[in-house]
Write a protein that holds these residues in place. Sequence first.
Motif, PDB file in Angstrom:
ATOM      1  N   LEU A 170       0.864  -1.176   0.000  1.00 33.15           N
ATOM      2  CA  LEU A 170       0.000   0.000   0.000  1.00 33.15           C
ATOM      3  C   LEU A 170       0.901   1.226   0.000  1.00 33.15           C
ATOM      4  CD1 LEU A 170      -2.604  -1.107   2.690  1.00 33.15           C
ATOM      5  CD2 LEU A 170      -2.779  -1.314   0.207  1.00 33.15           C
ATOM      6  N   TYR A 194      -2.050   5.333   6.679  1.00 33.22           N
ATOM      7  CA  TYR A 194      -1.203   5.239   5.496  1.00 33.22           C
ATOM      8  C   TYR A 194      -0.706   6.622   5.137  1.00 33.22           C
ATOM      9  CZ  TYR A 194      -3.597   0.742   5.088  1.00 33.22           C
ATOM     10  OH  TYR A 194      -4.120  -0.506   5.332  1.00 33.22           O
ATOM     11  N   PHE A 226      -4.367  -0.103  -3.273  1.00 33.44           N
ATOM     12  CA  PHE A 226      -5.709   0.018  -2.720  1.00 33.44           C
ATOM     13  C   PHE A 226      -6.446   1.099  -3.487  1.00 33.44           C
ATOM     14  CE2 PHE A 226      -5.349   3.900  -0.083  1.00 33.44           C
ATOM     15  CZ  PHE A 226      -3.971   4.065  -0.107  1.00 33.44           C
TER      16      PHE A 226
END
Length: 125
Positions: free
Chosen positions: A2, A114, A27
């Motif tokens: 990711l 993230y 993603f």
Amino acid sequence: QLQLVESGGGLVQPGGSLRLSCAASGFTLDYYAIGWFRQAPGKEREGVSCLSHSGRSTNYADSVKGRFTISRDNAKNTVYLQMNSLKPEDTAVYYCATRRRWDPCSWYSREYVYWGQGTQVTVSS
């Protein structure tokens, strides 16, 4: 993996414009609220803007309202921050970050999981 990768930073004169990009891989961004944060040397990390996972809601810090615009291109899986009328106080490293899937926008950086590596924005004459 990711990944979030910021780009578009650079040196610009006061009053100028830049468009930052945050490209996601691994993603799909439209499942996640995504925020832009910035941090200048010696200062705390500051939330700049956030786009809800639905794309229906945007949020801006008072310091950038009317000057910055957050948007998303689903086809490119990329979020943008258009920055106009830049001021020296906008100088910082800018980061994009996402919350967990379906979570709403938040102004707390620790609630984002993230993060990109950041891109430097310098506003100077």
